[in-house]
Scaffold this active site. Structure first.
Site, PDB file in Angstrom:
ATOM      1  N   ASP A  80      43.452  45.399 -39.517  1.00  0.00           N
ATOM      2  CA  ASP A  80      44.648  46.150 -39.902  1.00  0.00           C
ATOM      3  C   ASP A  80      45.867  45.226 -39.978  1.00  0.00           C
ATOM      4  O   ASP A  80      46.929  45.547 -39.426  1.00  0.00           O
ATOM      5  CB  ASP A  80      44.868  47.302 -38.912  1.00  0.00           C
ATOM      6  CG  ASP A  80      45.958  48.265 -39.359  1.00  0.00           C
ATOM      7  OD1 ASP A  80      46.239  48.325 -40.570  1.00  0.00           O
ATOM      8  OD2 ASP A  80      46.528  48.952 -38.487  1.00  0.00           O
TER       9      ASP A  80
ATOM     10  N   GLU B 246      55.970  48.974 -40.136  1.00  0.00           N
ATOM     11  CA  GLU B 246      55.353  50.276 -39.870  1.00  0.00           C
ATOM     12  C   GLU B 246      56.268  51.173 -39.037  1.00  0.00           C
ATOM     13  O   GLU B 246      56.413  52.368 -39.305  1.00  0.00           O
ATOM     14  CB  GLU B 246      54.019  50.073 -39.135  1.00  0.00           C
ATOM     15  CG  GLU B 246      52.839  49.963 -40.054  1.00  0.00           C
ATOM     16  CD  GLU B 246      52.761  51.164 -40.987  1.00  0.00           C
ATOM     17  OE1 GLU B 246      52.795  52.315 -40.517  1.00  0.00           O
ATOM     18  OE2 GLU B 246      52.693  50.949 -42.202  1.00  0.00           O
TER      19      GLU B 246
ATOM     20  N   HIS C 160      49.456  49.151 -37.400  1.00  0.00           N
ATOM     21  CA  HIS C 160      49.576  50.571 -37.044  1.00  0.00           C
ATOM     22  C   HIS C 160      49.371  50.811 -35.551  1.00  0.00           C
ATOM     23  O   HIS C 160      49.444  51.946 -35.092  1.00  0.00           O
ATOM     24  CB  HIS C 160      48.582  51.421 -37.840  1.00  0.00           C
ATOM     25  CG  HIS C 160      48.856  51.433 -39.309  1.00  0.00           C
ATOM     26  ND1 HIS C 160      48.309  50.514 -40.162  1.00  0.00           N
ATOM     27  CD2 HIS C 160      49.635  52.242 -40.069  1.00  0.00           C
ATOM     28  CE1 HIS C 160      48.729  50.759 -41.404  1.00  0.00           C
ATOM     29  NE2 HIS C 160      49.532  51.798 -41.373  1.00  0.00           N
TER      30      HIS C 160
ATOM     31  N   TYR D  69      53.908  42.232 -44.279  1.00  0.00           N
ATOM     32  CA  TYR D  69      53.042  43.286 -43.744  1.00  0.00           C
ATOM     33  C   TYR D  69      51.910  42.680 -42.911  1.00  0.00           C
ATOM     34  O   TYR D  69      50.727  42.800 -43.251  1.00  0.00           O
ATOM     35  CB  TYR D  69      52.491  44.135 -44.885  1.00  0.00           C
ATOM     36  CG  TYR D  69      52.060  45.515 -44.467  1.00  0.00           C
ATOM     37  CD1 TYR D  69      52.976  46.449 -43.988  1.00  0.00           C
ATOM     38  CD2 TYR D  69      50.728  45.897 -44.544  1.00  0.00           C
ATOM     39  CE1 TYR D  69      52.573  47.711 -43.605  1.00  0.00           C
ATOM     40  CE2 TYR D  69      50.314  47.163 -44.164  1.00  0.00           C
ATOM     41  CZ  TYR D  69      51.250  48.064 -43.693  1.00  0.00           C
ATOM     42  OH  TYR D  69      50.839  49.326 -43.313  1.00  0.00           O
TER      43      TYR D  69
ATOM     44  N   HIS E 269      58.594  52.775 -46.862  1.00  0.00           N
ATOM     45  CA  HIS E 269      58.003  51.479 -47.209  1.00  0.00           C
ATOM     46  C   HIS E 269      58.679  50.914 -48.458  1.00  0.00           C
ATOM     47  O   HIS E 269      58.865  49.700 -48.589  1.00  0.00           O
ATOM     48  CB  HIS E 269      56.493  51.605 -47.446  1.00  0.00           C
ATOM     49  CG  HIS E 269      55.686  51.568 -46.181  1.00  0.00           C
ATOM     50  ND1 HIS E 269      55.823  50.567 -45.254  1.00  0.00           N
ATOM     51  CD2 HIS E 269      54.728  52.406 -45.695  1.00  0.00           C
ATOM     52  CE1 HIS E 269      54.978  50.782 -44.240  1.00  0.00           C
ATOM     53  NE2 HIS E 269      54.318  51.894 -44.482  1.00  0.00           N
TER      54      HIS E 269
ATOM     55  N   HIS F  13      57.633  58.497 -44.478  1.00  0.00           N
ATOM     56  CA  HIS F  13      57.074  57.196 -44.085  1.00  0.00           C
ATOM     57  C   HIS F  13      56.760  56.355 -45.327  1.00  0.00           C
ATOM     58  O   HIS F  13      57.144  55.182 -45.409  1.00  0.00           O
ATOM     59  CB  HIS F  13      55.808  57.440 -43.257  1.00  0.00           C
ATOM     60  CG  HIS F  13      55.062  56.205 -42.844  1.00  0.00           C
ATOM     61  ND1 HIS F  13      54.966  55.787 -41.523  1.00  0.00           N
ATOM     62  CD2 HIS F  13      54.353  55.295 -43.557  1.00  0.00           C
ATOM     63  CE1 HIS F  13      54.253  54.678 -41.464  1.00  0.00           C
ATOM     64  NE2 HIS F  13      53.857  54.353 -42.687  1.00  0.00           N
ATOM     65  N   GLU F  14      56.084  56.942 -46.293  1.00  0.00           N
ATOM     66  CA  GLU F  14      55.684  56.182 -47.488  1.00  0.00           C
ATOM     67  C   GLU F  14      56.904  55.733 -48.293  1.00  0.00           C
ATOM     68  O   GLU F  14      56.989  54.585 -48.732  1.00  0.00           O
ATOM     69  CB  GLU F  14      54.744  57.006 -48.371  1.00  0.00           C
ATOM     70  CG  GLU F  14      53.394  57.330 -47.732  1.00  0.00           C
ATOM     71  CD  GLU F  14      52.697  56.127 -47.123  1.00  0.00           C
ATOM     72  OE1 GLU F  14      52.841  55.017 -47.663  1.00  0.00           O
ATOM     73  OE2 GLU F  14      52.032  56.275 -46.093  1.00  0.00           O
TER      74      GLU F  14
HETATM   75 ZN   LIG Z   1      52.900  52.695 -43.258  1.00  0.00          ZN
END
Ligand SMILES: [Zn+2]
Lengths: 99, 379
Positions: free
Chosen positions: B269, B196, B274, B187, B176, B172-173
């Site tokens: 957020d 996301e 998310h 974002y 990005h 996941h990271e």
């Molecule tokens: Zn993320």
């Protein structure tokens, strides 16, 4: 009189953690520690942080301190968080994180 | 391990000659190696298997992993703990970050022909043991950062384990980073939720690929293992059933919607990035299940091409729906099972695909284009 409102939002989970404390409601030693951490962080005189584009999954923090005479909110992210504020952040997180 | 060979095709030698002349050093090396093999093949055609391509991409001068240790501080990147090629050390978080970024690099290389995060051999830097009691992982624009969860609390109070524990979190990271170099989705709001979802999708594919799981076999859980046994939950998010990953007295309930009718409007957020990602996650899941087989091979391919060639920084859910549908038509043909599955996936979350604009049928050079793309010579 001193009131502290703390919020941490964002993060991989997107879960908000928050806390609102009136120092008058705390045991004197804890209230004393918090007041000292606010003073030592130079909270009301810290330079405003430049706005940053959000870091994917990074936390966003907001700390508001309110006294009889003044009030200020500081917003910061993980990577531009003021070093002098970190001890205060640690104290607030310890209270807010697991409840 | 036949599932690893998703880029497998027959290439005429003159094309390899072109690569050998015009490619980067690593690409030339690979083409030269393949050409020397090919001279032994009577019909002058070459099998180019993913293993060969991967070999070229991991040659010296390409993407190197480094794992740093922040030693519970917040200074990045910290001190070097393990570099590319080093043997494992006595620190499980370091080894997980090393192996996980390698597994992610592998999936991108083998399934999509991508050479690291920037498709140009970018080094993969990770920092572990970031901060004290840091229940999180993030991408700072240049590197991955992982906390150890609630390591500072007594075991009975801990909710989170270290964030490197979950391979899909690592995928996941890193994704990005890929998104940053490609669509560069803003974002915030729907664009952010799409950003996301793309990280969850490819993060999950990394895990599925490593486990050799088909769409039907996969658990589609994001962040499996992140919670300690004190938490009532299987992970942070469920792509299969958004909103059901956890329900806990301390952490509350998984807030993700699985359908546009439950889209959450919030200022927190970055506009619920998310939360609303659950809608796109679920659309991907539905398509992948309908297509069947290994999700990275078809659904993943469609999304990868959409991310790299079509999405822009302002794309929203509807754009993603229309563009994945269009891409599926280009790769697998108009009205193909795959294109229909993409459409049905979006319908299942309340998004109607627009744009039945006729697209040219896939030409016979798909194999060649795929290889050139994988070598970074064509897009
Ligand atoms: Zn993320």
């Amino acid at each position: 009189m001193m009131r502290i409102v703390f919020e941490r939002t964002g993060g991989f989970m997107g879960r908000k953690v928050s806390l609102s404390i009136d120092l008058a409601d705390l045991p004197p030693d804890q209230a004393g520690t918090l007041k000292q951490l606010v003073d030592e962080s130079n909270f009301f005189k810290l330079t405003e942080l430049p706005p940053k584009t959000p870091l994917p999954d990074g936390f966003m923090y907001s700390i508001t301190v309110e006294t009889e005479t003044t009030q200020r909110t500081i917003h910061a992210s993980d990577t531009n968080f003021p070093q002098t504020l970190r001890p205060l952040l640690e104290n607030l997180l310890a209270r807010a994180r697991v409840r | 391990m036949s599932h690893r060979h998703s880029i497998f095709c027959i290439l005429p030698p003159h094309m390899l000659d072109q690569v050998a002349q015009n490619g980067s050093n690593a690409q030339r090396e690979m083409a030269a190696r393949t050409l020397s093999t090919s001279s032994q093949i009577r019909d002058r055609r070459v099998n180019v298997a993913s293993a060969v391509i991967r070999g070229a991409f991991t040659a010296a001068g390409t993407s190197q992993r480094t794992v740093y240790d922040a030693k519970f501080g917040t200074k990045l990147p910290g001190t070097v703990a393990r570099k590319e090629g080093d043997t494992p050390i006595a620190d499980v978080a370091v080894n997980e970050a090393y192996d996980g970024s390698g597994a992610t690099r592998d999936l991108y290389s083998v399934a999509f022909g991508r050479n690291s995060i920037d498709n140009n051999g970018m080094n993969l830097n990770s920092t572990v043991h970031y901060d004290k009691g840091y229940d999180n992982a993030f991408w700072d624009g240049q590197q991955m950062v992982y906390g150890d969860g609630d390591e500072d609390l007594p075991p009975a109070e801990r909710l989170f384990n270290r964030f490197t524990i979950s391979l899909d979190v690592i995928g996941h990271e890193l994704t990005h980073g890929v998104t940053q170099f490609e669509a560069n989705l803003v974002y915030r709001n729907q664009q952010g939720a799409l950003n996301e979802a793309i990280s969850d999708i490819f993060g999950s594919l990394v895990k599925q690929y490593q486990r050799g799981q088909t769409a039907a076999d996969a658990d589609w859980i994001i962040g499996e293992g992140l919670f300690t046994t004190n938490v009532n939950g299987v992970g942070i998010r469920s792509m299969k059933a958004p909103g059901t990953a956890y329900n806990d007295p301390v952490l509350g309930k998984d807030p993700q919607p699985a359908h546009m009718k439950d889209y959450v409007t919030t200022s927190q957020d970055n506009g619920g990035v998310h939360i609303n990602s659950g809608i796109v996650n679920h659309a991907f899941y539905l398509s992948a299940i309908e297509i069947g087989g290994y999700a990275w091979e078809k659904a993943g391919q469609i999304w990868y091409k959409t991310l790299t060639d079509k999405l822009t920084s302002n794309s929203n859910f509807q754009n993603a729906a229309d563009l994945t549908f269009q891409t599926a038509g280009e790769i697998f043909g108009v009205d193909s099972l795959e294109q229909l599955a993409i459409k049905n996936g979006w319908t299942g979350v309340g998004i109607t695909v627009n744009g039945t604009t006729p697209v040219p049928p896939p030409s016979g050079d798909g194999c060649l284009k795929g290889l050139l793309h994988s070598l970074g010579l064509a897009r």
